[in-house]
Scaffold this active site. Structure first.
Site, PDB file in Angstrom:
ATOM      1  N   TYR A 147       0.836  -1.207   0.000  1.00  0.00           N
ATOM      2  CA  TYR A 147       0.000   0.000   0.000  1.00  0.00           C
ATOM      3  C   TYR A 147       0.875   1.262   0.000  1.00  0.00           C
ATOM      4  O   TYR A 147       0.618   2.217  -0.738  1.00  0.00           O
ATOM      5  CB  TYR A 147      -0.899  -0.052   1.231  1.00  0.00           C
ATOM      6  CG  TYR A 147      -1.960   1.016   1.326  1.00  0.00           C
ATOM      7  CD1 TYR A 147      -3.218   0.831   0.750  1.00  0.00           C
ATOM      8  CD2 TYR A 147      -1.737   2.199   2.020  1.00  0.00           C
ATOM      9  CE1 TYR A 147      -4.206   1.805   0.863  1.00  0.00           C
ATOM     10  CE2 TYR A 147      -2.708   3.174   2.138  1.00  0.00           C
ATOM     11  CZ  TYR A 147      -3.947   2.969   1.565  1.00  0.00           C
ATOM     12  OH  TYR A 147      -4.923   3.934   1.676  1.00  0.00           O
ATOM     13  N   TYR A 179      -5.655   9.090   8.688  1.00  0.00           N
ATOM     14  CA  TYR A 179      -6.620   8.049   9.068  1.00  0.00           C
ATOM     15  C   TYR A 179      -8.027   8.664   9.157  1.00  0.00           C
ATOM     16  O   TYR A 179      -8.290   9.522   9.990  1.00  0.00           O
ATOM     17  CB  TYR A 179      -6.184   7.386  10.378  1.00  0.00           C
ATOM     18  CG  TYR A 179      -5.052   6.407  10.148  1.00  0.00           C
ATOM     19  CD1 TYR A 179      -3.755   6.868   9.882  1.00  0.00           C
ATOM     20  CD2 TYR A 179      -5.275   5.033  10.140  1.00  0.00           C
ATOM     21  CE1 TYR A 179      -2.732   5.981   9.610  1.00  0.00           C
ATOM     22  CE2 TYR A 179      -4.247   4.138   9.878  1.00  0.00           C
ATOM     23  CZ  TYR A 179      -2.980   4.618   9.622  1.00  0.00           C
ATOM     24  OH  TYR A 179      -1.958   3.733   9.341  1.00  0.00           O
TER      25      TYR A 179
HETATM   26  N1  CAA Z   1       6.413  -0.731  14.592  1.00  0.00           N
HETATM   27  C1  CAA Z   1       7.285  -1.637  15.040  1.00  0.00           C
HETATM   28  N2  CAA Z   1       6.952  -2.894  15.348  1.00  0.00           N
HETATM   29  C2  CAA Z   1       5.676  -3.245  15.202  1.00  0.00           C
HETATM   30  C3  CAA Z   1       4.697  -2.340  14.739  1.00  0.00           C
HETATM   31  C4  CAA Z   1       5.124  -1.031  14.457  1.00  0.00           C
HETATM   32  N3  CAA Z   1       4.255  -0.101  14.016  1.00  0.00           N
HETATM   33  N4  CAA Z   1       3.508  -2.975  14.693  1.00  0.00           N
HETATM   34  C5  CAA Z   1       3.734  -4.234  15.097  1.00  0.00           C
HETATM   35  N5  CAA Z   1       5.045  -4.395  15.417  1.00  0.00           N
HETATM   36  C6  CAA Z   1       5.706  -5.603  15.886  1.00  0.00           C
HETATM   37  C7  CAA Z   1       4.876  -6.275  16.933  1.00  0.00           C
HETATM   38  O1  CAA Z   1       5.160  -5.696  18.181  1.00  0.00           O
HETATM   39  C8  CAA Z   1       5.338  -7.704  16.822  1.00  0.00           C
HETATM   40  O2  CAA Z   1       6.577  -7.828  17.478  1.00  0.00           O
HETATM   41  P1  CAA Z   1       6.936  -9.156  18.281  1.00  0.00           P
HETATM   42  O3  CAA Z   1       6.812 -10.279  17.284  1.00  0.00           O
HETATM   43  O4  CAA Z   1       8.302  -8.904  18.758  1.00  0.00           O
HETATM   44  O5  CAA Z   1       5.894  -9.227  19.353  1.00  0.00           O
HETATM   45  C9  CAA Z   1       5.613  -7.867  15.335  1.00  0.00           C
HETATM   46  O6  CAA Z   1       5.762  -6.543  14.831  1.00  0.00           O
HETATM   47  C10 CAA Z   1       4.495  -8.560  14.598  1.00  0.00           C
HETATM   48  O7  CAA Z   1       3.300  -7.845  14.824  1.00  0.00           O
HETATM   49  P2  CAA Z   1       1.918  -8.496  14.674  1.00  0.00           P
HETATM   50  O8  CAA Z   1       1.847  -9.757  15.459  1.00  0.00           O
HETATM   51  O9  CAA Z   1       0.893  -7.451  14.913  1.00  0.00           O
HETATM   52  O10 CAA Z   1       1.981  -8.928  13.143  1.00  0.00           O
HETATM   53  P3  CAA Z   1       0.791  -9.357  12.238  1.00  0.00           P
HETATM   54  O11 CAA Z   1       1.433  -9.869  11.005  1.00  0.00           O
HETATM   55  O12 CAA Z   1      -0.195 -10.178  12.915  1.00  0.00           O
HETATM   56  O13 CAA Z   1       0.068  -7.988  11.918  1.00  0.00           O
HETATM   57  C11 CAA Z   1      -0.217  -5.949  10.811  1.00  0.00           C
HETATM   58  C12 CAA Z   1       0.756  -6.960  11.368  1.00  0.00           C
HETATM   59  C13 CAA Z   1      -1.185  -6.599   9.813  1.00  0.00           C
HETATM   60  C14 CAA Z   1       0.621  -4.969  10.068  1.00  0.00           C
HETATM   61  C15 CAA Z   1      -1.063  -5.285  11.914  1.00  0.00           C
HETATM   62  O14 CAA Z   1      -0.182  -4.777  12.876  1.00  0.00           O
HETATM   63  C16 CAA Z   1      -1.870  -4.119  11.357  1.00  0.00           C
HETATM   64  O15 CAA Z   1      -2.944  -4.299  10.833  1.00  0.00           O
HETATM   65  N6  CAA Z   1      -1.322  -2.894  11.464  1.00  0.00           N
HETATM   66  C17 CAA Z   1      -2.030  -1.695  10.957  1.00  0.00           C
HETATM   67  C18 CAA Z   1      -1.573  -1.377   9.582  1.00  0.00           C
HETATM   68  C19 CAA Z   1      -2.237  -0.088   9.180  1.00  0.00           C
HETATM   69  O16 CAA Z   1      -2.081   0.971   9.770  1.00  0.00           O
HETATM   70  N7  CAA Z   1      -2.982  -0.130   8.098  1.00  0.00           N
HETATM   71  C20 CAA Z   1      -3.679   1.040   7.648  1.00  0.00           C
HETATM   72  C21 CAA Z   1      -4.968   0.631   7.023  1.00  0.00           C
HETATM   73  S1  CAA Z   1      -5.995   2.037   6.670  1.00  0.00           S
HETATM   74  C22 CAA Z   1      -5.222   2.781   5.434  1.00  0.00           C
HETATM   75  O17 CAA Z   1      -4.261   2.315   4.870  1.00  0.00           O
HETATM   76  C23 CAA Z   1      -5.813   4.092   4.992  1.00  0.00           C
HETATM   77  C24 CAA Z   1      -4.794   5.121   4.901  1.00  0.00           C
HETATM   78  O18 CAA Z   1      -4.418   5.512   3.796  1.00  0.00           O
HETATM   79  C25 CAA Z   1      -4.281   5.745   6.117  1.00  0.00           C
END
Ligand code: CAA
Length: 240
Positions: A147, A179
């Protein structure tokens, strides 16, 4: 005669608000959508704005869709490339399909639509193209290499096409929303979203109409001297 606009992804979320704002500005709007017939029908019922179904990620479908709109409503003067999807996941979990779908629809859709309308705008010496980018294309976002790449690409696409359109009266601009309170953002896990909102200086999600007002300005006659710009509307979350 009223100007004609196509708003991609124009029946829901930010796109719906844009369709409405353009209609209020006296523009004849065609709202494109890809899949949700039920929501599109309800949208048309509610707003009186006609909905047209095609996949913006499909080059030929865009050409045919624009042709249909032009046959029914007249030449297309304005395109708002708003349609977009998310397929979030860290790169370890992201499949090639998740990558390709987002690039094809979010970025490819801008090319496909612009390609279909640019020759007519150039001939008529008037056009407005507004591309919806994202804060995540400016700043990056964990879990969104697809994205962020597509949205960042949209910002570059905008600046390049603006240079091609300028001498023909065709302006090309981008909006980079933060957002916004839509279904797309509601799909972010609640705990993750809470942390994101905590980092927005104004302390809340944006509203779709706050994006739509800016789009309406860029599409107006008075927007003619604005081209190649990216307007960030993100509550101060990223000052670019
Ligand atoms: N920075 C650093 N580390 C992070 C992090 C971040 N922002 N987010 C998660 N982590 C770390 C976690 O702490 C975790 O670490 P550990 O394994 O050491 O515990 C590791 O990364 C894995 O995290 P998850 O278990 O959460 O991983 P996942 O694969 O299950 O999910 C994800 C990851 C799908 C990205 C989920 O965190 C998510 O949905 N994040 C939001 C993404 C987002 O903002 N999307 C925007 C959608 S809306 C949009 O896009 C509109 C727009 O234009 C603004």
């Amino acid at each position: 005669m009223a100007r004609v606009a196509v708003v991609t992804g124009g029946t829901r979320g930010i796109g719906e608000a844009i369709s409405l704002a353009l209609k209020e500005a006296g523009i004849t709007v065609a709202a494109n959508y890809a899949g949700n017939d039920e929501k599109a029908a309800a949208f048309t019922e509610r707003t009186g704005i006609k909905a047209y179904k095609w996949d913006v990620g499909d080059f030929d479908a865009c050409a045919a869709g624009v042709q249909q709109v032009e046959a029914e409503l007249g030449p297309v003067d304005i395109v708002v490339n708003n349609a977009g999807i998310t397929r979030d996941g860290t790169i370890l979990k992201m499949t090639r399909e998740m990558w390709e779908d987002v690039i094809r629809i979010n970025l490819g859709g801008c090319f496909n639509m612009a390609h279909a309308v640019f020759p007519g705008m150039r001939t008529r010496k008037w056009g407005r193209i507004v591309n919806i980018g994202s804060i995540n294309g400016q700043a990056g976002q964990y879990g969104q290499v697809n994205y962020a790449a597509a949205k960042s690409g949209i910002h570059g696409f905008t600046k390049a096409l603006a240079q091609e359109g300028a001498r023909f009266g065709v302006t090309v601009n981008a909006i980079a929303p933060g957002y916004i309170d839509t279904d797309m953002v509601a799909a972010v896990p609640a705990d993750v979203l809470e942390k994101i909102v905590a980092k927005i200086p104004v302390g809340r999600l944006g509203q779709a109409h706050e994006i739509a007002r800016a789009v309406a300005f860029l599409c107006a006659e008075e927007g003619g001297f604005v081209t190649g710009s990216t307007l960030s509307i993100n509550g101060g979350q990223h000052m670019y």
